[in-house]
Design an enzyme around this catalytic site. Structure first.
Site, mmCIF file in Angstrom:
data_model
loop_
_atom_site.group_PDB
_atom_site.id
_atom_site.type_symbol
_atom_site.label_atom_id
_atom_site.label_comp_id
_atom_site.label_asym_id
_atom_site.label_seq_id
_atom_site.Cartn_x
_atom_site.Cartn_y
_atom_site.Cartn_z
ATOM 1 N N THR A 1 -4.735 6.581 -0.296
ATOM 2 C CA THR A 1 -6.005 7.295 -0.352
ATOM 3 C C THR A 1 -5.922 8.499 -1.289
ATOM 4 O OG1 THR A 1 -6.407 6.630 1.935
ATOM 5 C CG2 THR A 1 -7.798 8.369 1.046
ATOM 6 N N TYR B 1 0.910 2.514 15.510
ATOM 7 C CA TYR B 1 1.728 2.675 14.309
ATOM 8 C C TYR B 1 3.147 3.150 14.568
ATOM 9 C CZ TYR B 1 1.660 7.801 13.880
ATOM 10 O OH TYR B 1 1.865 9.141 14.064
ATOM 11 N N ARG C 1 -0.039 17.468 12.611
ATOM 12 C CA ARG C 1 1.152 18.336 12.581
ATOM 13 C C ARG C 1 0.808 19.600 11.798
ATOM 14 N NH1 ARG C 1 2.681 13.456 10.785
ATOM 15 N NH2 ARG C 1 2.799 14.267 8.661
ATOM 16 N N ASP D 1 -9.249 0.321 1.326
ATOM 17 C CA ASP D 1 -8.329 -0.175 2.342
ATOM 18 C C ASP D 1 -8.792 0.336 3.708
ATOM 19 O OD1 ASP D 1 -6.080 -1.619 3.154
ATOM 20 O OD2 ASP D 1 -4.844 0.175 3.196
ATOM 21 N N HIS E 1 -4.503 13.953 0.375
ATOM 22 C CA HIS E 1 -4.838 13.187 1.565
ATOM 23 C C HIS E 1 -3.700 13.254 2.581
ATOM 24 C CE1 HIS E 1 -6.255 9.903 4.126
ATOM 25 N NE2 HIS E 1 -5.062 9.360 4.008
ATOM 26 N N ASP F 1 0.842 -1.184 0.000
ATOM 27 C CA ASP F 1 0.000 0.000 0.000
ATOM 28 C C ASP F 1 0.884 1.242 0.000
ATOM 29 O OD1 ASP F 1 -2.409 1.366 0.000
ATOM 30 O OD2 ASP F 1 -2.451 1.536 2.187
ATOM 31 N N LYS G 1 -5.059 -2.269 9.862
ATOM 32 C CA LYS G 1 -5.217 -2.495 8.424
ATOM 33 C C LYS G 1 -5.431 -3.960 8.056
ATOM 34 C CE LYS G 1 -4.454 1.653 6.583
ATOM 35 N NZ LYS G 1 -5.407 2.307 5.687
#
Length: 423
Positions: free
Chosen positions: A358, A247, A146, A236, A137, A130, A256
């Protein structure tokens, strides 16, 4: 690559193909289907019907490398056909276009009503990667976390990607259960375990790999497009709350791997030939891609001219269009993704699948994370319901259409999935 199979004036004897939003005779996507009680077989979508390629082969209606292409699907997958590359695929397209042409209705016994068939994954997926190529996105999501530095320094230099889970990719129409995992919102002092509370969709394109490369042998950017067998739609799904906790530092895991939904028809590079467009010019000041990622022909026509839509159906209500955008939100071309993936010598194989990441644009977001600004601004639906993220029973449908003046428009077919409660 534009030839007689793209002629907008061509008609099929299959009545539903004329004016079909997705599958007119100019498309001819490849897939794997099974009729009631039957084995998996290769087929071509035409209107609301499916041409049985194995039956056409058995009837002696295919010849040469086109026949070899269909014979390679004898195991009930398209992997063998993908491995053969462009020439057999192009020959098959030309012969199938003639079999389905107006006046060729003697081939009607080779057709199945798609509503009476089961559609399967087109190929046995060995590996799934991916990417994160949708720059709008990436910017939108980065700004949520951020605000002063949405894009990390490497984003405009290297196609970012991660290796995903192939075993949980399912065909359109398959329901998926909400995943369990650890969650830790900022307002909670300790992590907890349970079903995801912030489940989301992600609008992506799928890229099917055709011929592979030997381990240790990179794929040059000028040859990378020849390693692509076709395209599809990919949802996804993403458990945002689980991902936010897990993560760091290695990236997505349980958020995922519970499932990704893939459209069942492979839209071939040949079908997309009239709808190739130039890769959008990079804004002034952005770095030019390194030489191993730069090819003038790819920049001139390596992007895909696609309109993209996302629809949400909540229980008891009519479908509601969440977004409408296009594939121009991709910062990297499919060929650049292939060349980068293999630049270190990684051996791609027929049937491997890439996700683009995305895709969002100024006119359409590819996720609820963006639409609701991280869940802080719930979306009001015409039914009176609201959504921060997806709830049990919600259905997401992705659609893609290609249009160009002078050519018959084609589509990818729906990519649909419904969320069920975790038991």
């Amino acid at each position: 690559m534009i030839d007689r199979t793209h002629d907008a004036g061509r008609r099929s004897f299959v009545a539903s193909a004329t004016g079909h939003a997705d599958f007119p005779i100019q498309n001819l996507p490849l897939g794997i289907f099974s009729a009631a009680g039957g084995a998996r077989r290769a087929g071509v979508a035409i209107g609301d019907m499916i041409l049985d390629l194995a039956a056409a082969l058995e009837a002696g209606l295919l010849s040469g490398v086109a026949a070899e292409a269909v014979a390679a699907t004898g195991d009930g997958t398209l992997n063998g056909l993908f491995a053969l590359g462009a020439a057999p695929r192009q020959a098959l397209r030309a012969q199938v276009a003639d079999l389905l042409a107006e006046g060729a209705d003697a081939q009607a016994p080779l057709l199945h009503n798609s509503g009476n068939c089961t559609l399967h994954l087109p190929a046995r997926i060995g590996d799934y990667t991916d990417f994160f190529a949708g720059i709008q996105h990436a910017t939108n999501v980065g700004a949520l976390f951020r605000p002063d530095n949405p894009l990390l320094p490497n984003y405009k230099h290297v196609p970012i990607g991660y290796h995903g889970r192939a075993s949980s990719i399912v065909p359109s129409g398959t329901a998926l259960r909400r995943p369990n995992g650890q969650r830790k919102p900022a307002a909670e002092a300790e992590p907890s375990f349970g079903p995801s509370r912030n489940l989301d969709y992600e609008l992506e394109l799928g890229i099917w790999i055709g011929p592979g490369n030997a381990l240790g042998e990179p794929i040059p950017i000028g040859q990378a497009a020849g390693h692509i067998a076709g395209y599809g739609l990919l949802n996804d799904w993403s458990a945002r709350d689980i991902q936010g906790w897990e993560y760091q530092p290695l990236g997505p895991f349980l958020a995922k791997n519970f499932g990704s939904t893939l459209s069942p028809w492979v839209i071939t590079p040949e079908a997309m030939a009239p709808f190739r467009v130039a890769q959008p010019a990079r804004p002034e000041g952005d770095p030019k891609p390194m030489d191993y990622l730069w090819d003038e022909a790819d920049q001139a026509g390596g992007a895909l001219g696609l309109e993209l839509e996302v629809w949400l159906t909540v229980p008891g209500a009519e479908p509601f269009r969440l977004s409408q955008g296009d594939a121009q939100g991709l910062y990297w071309t499919p060929a650049q993704m292939v060349a980068h993936h293999a630049c270190g010598g990684c051996n791609l194989q027929p049937g491997d699948l890439f996700g683009t990441g995305t895709i969002s644009t100024a006119t359409g977001y590819g996720s609820l994370l963006e639409i609701t600004q991280g869940g802080r601004k719930p979306l009001a639906l015409p039914s009176g319901a609201t959504r921060r993220f997806l709830e049990d029973g919600d259905t997401i449908t992705l659609r893609a259409r290609a249009r160009r003046e002078g050519f018959a428009g084609i589509g990818f077919g729906d990519c649909t999935g419904t969320i069920l409660a975790m038991t």
